[in-house]
Design a protein around this motif. Structure first.
Motif, PDB file in Angstrom:
ATOM      1  N   ILE A  32       0.851  -1.185   0.000  1.00 25.36           N
ATOM      2  CA  ILE A  32       0.000   0.000   0.000  1.00 25.36           C
ATOM      3  C   ILE A  32       0.889   1.238   0.000  1.00 25.36           C
ATOM      4  N   GLY A  33       0.555   2.183  -0.835  1.00 23.55           N
ATOM      5  CA  GLY A  33       1.362   3.389  -0.967  1.00 23.55           C
ATOM      6  C   GLY A  33       2.454   3.275  -2.009  1.00 23.55           C
ATOM      7  N   ILE A  75      -3.213   1.211   8.112  1.00 21.07           N
ATOM      8  CA  ILE A  75      -3.210   2.071   6.928  1.00 21.07           C
ATOM      9  C   ILE A  75      -3.500   3.526   7.258  1.00 21.07           C
ATOM     10  N   ASP A  76      -3.444   3.884   8.526  1.00 15.50           N
ATOM     11  CA  ASP A  76      -3.821   5.224   8.970  1.00 15.50           C
ATOM     12  C   ASP A  76      -3.086   6.334   8.229  1.00 15.50           C
ATOM     13  N   SER A  77      -1.774   6.276   8.151  1.00 13.46           N
ATOM     14  CA  SER A  77      -1.042   7.372   7.505  1.00 13.46           C
ATOM     15  C   SER A  77      -1.324   7.425   6.002  1.00 13.46           C
ATOM     16  N   TRP A  78      -1.467   6.268   5.369  1.00 16.62           N
ATOM     17  CA  TRP A  78      -1.784   6.250   3.940  1.00 16.62           C
ATOM     18  C   TRP A  78      -3.166   6.857   3.695  1.00 16.62           C
ATOM     19  N   THR A  79      -4.153   6.510   4.529  1.00 18.16           N
ATOM     20  CA  THR A  79      -5.493   7.060   4.312  1.00 18.16           C
ATOM     21  C   THR A  79      -5.499   8.571   4.533  1.00 18.16           C
ATOM     22  N   SER A  81      -3.105  10.560   3.738  1.00 23.66           N
ATOM     23  CA  SER A  81      -2.585  11.138   2.504  1.00 23.66           C
ATOM     24  C   SER A  81      -3.636  11.086   1.389  1.00 23.66           C
ATOM     25  N   ARG A  82      -4.457  10.024   1.360  1.00 23.25           N
ATOM     26  CA  ARG A  82      -5.532   9.939   0.366  1.00 23.25           C
ATOM     27  C   ARG A  82      -6.606  10.989   0.644  1.00 23.25           C
ATOM     28  N   PHE A  83      -6.967  11.180   1.924  1.00 24.84           N
ATOM     29  CA  PHE A  83      -7.928  12.227   2.264  1.00 24.84           C
ATOM     30  C   PHE A  83      -7.412  13.583   1.784  1.00 24.84           C
ATOM     31  N   ASN A  84      -6.133  13.865   2.058  1.00 23.89           N
ATOM     32  CA  ASN A  84      -5.542  15.130   1.616  1.00 23.89           C
ATOM     33  C   ASN A  84      -5.569  15.245   0.098  1.00 23.89           C
ATOM     34  N   PHE A  94      -6.853  24.139  -0.535  1.00 23.16           N
ATOM     35  CA  PHE A  94      -6.803  23.278   0.644  1.00 23.16           C
ATOM     36  C   PHE A  94      -5.392  23.218   1.219  1.00 23.16           C
ATOM     37  N   GLU A  95      -5.285  23.344   2.534  1.00 22.53           N
ATOM     38  CA  GLU A  95      -4.016  23.212   3.227  1.00 22.53           C
ATOM     39  C   GLU A  95      -4.078  21.928   4.049  1.00 22.53           C
ATOM     40  N   PRO A  96      -3.245  20.936   3.733  1.00 23.62           N
ATOM     41  CA  PRO A  96      -3.330  19.651   4.425  1.00 23.62           C
ATOM     42  C   PRO A  96      -3.012  19.747   5.912  1.00 23.62           C
ATOM     43  N   ASN A  97      -3.670  18.906   6.675  1.00 16.25           N
ATOM     44  CA  ASN A  97      -3.411  18.765   8.095  1.00 16.25           C
ATOM     45  C   ASN A  97      -2.508  17.555   8.265  1.00 16.25           C
TER      46      ASN A  97
END
Length: 99
Positions: A32-33, A75-79, A81-84, A94-97
């Motif tokens: 993943i990623g 998969i928390d960090s990957w998701t 990045s997908r949300f961003n 949009f400014e990512p968090n």
């Protein structure tokens, strides 16, 4: 490996969101990623009017026989990045968090 109650929880989540299994040609082969097909899979879930995040949790739970909470943690960090990514597509300002 999931217990019977964890399998039932995955099935309940699938039913709740109207989960549709993706076509076999979208099945990622790599990590993943790293394998672009993971992103394509999320896009496909969106095209099916599914909540991509819940759908990917169900997909991974079914494919790797892991309970959803374990999948979620893995998969928390990957998701994030997908949300961003999807937020940037929807809003160019949009400014990512990063939290």
């Amino acid at each position: 490996m999931r217990s019977e109650s964890e399998r039932q929880a995955t099935a309940a989540k699938a039913q709740q969101i109207g989960y549709v299994a993706p076509p076999i040609e979208l099945e990622p082969a790599g990590l993943i990623g790293e394998d672009r097909r993971w992103n394509d899979l999320c896009d496909w879930f969106i095209e099916q009017d599914l909540d991509w995040h819940d759908a990917i949790l169900v997909y991974i739970s079914e494919r790797f026989d892991d309970p959803i909470p374990k999948v979620y943690a893995g998969i928390d960090s990957w998701t994030k990045s997908r949300f961003n990514h999807y937020e940037r597509l929807a809003d160019p300002d949009f400014e990512p968090n990063h939290n």
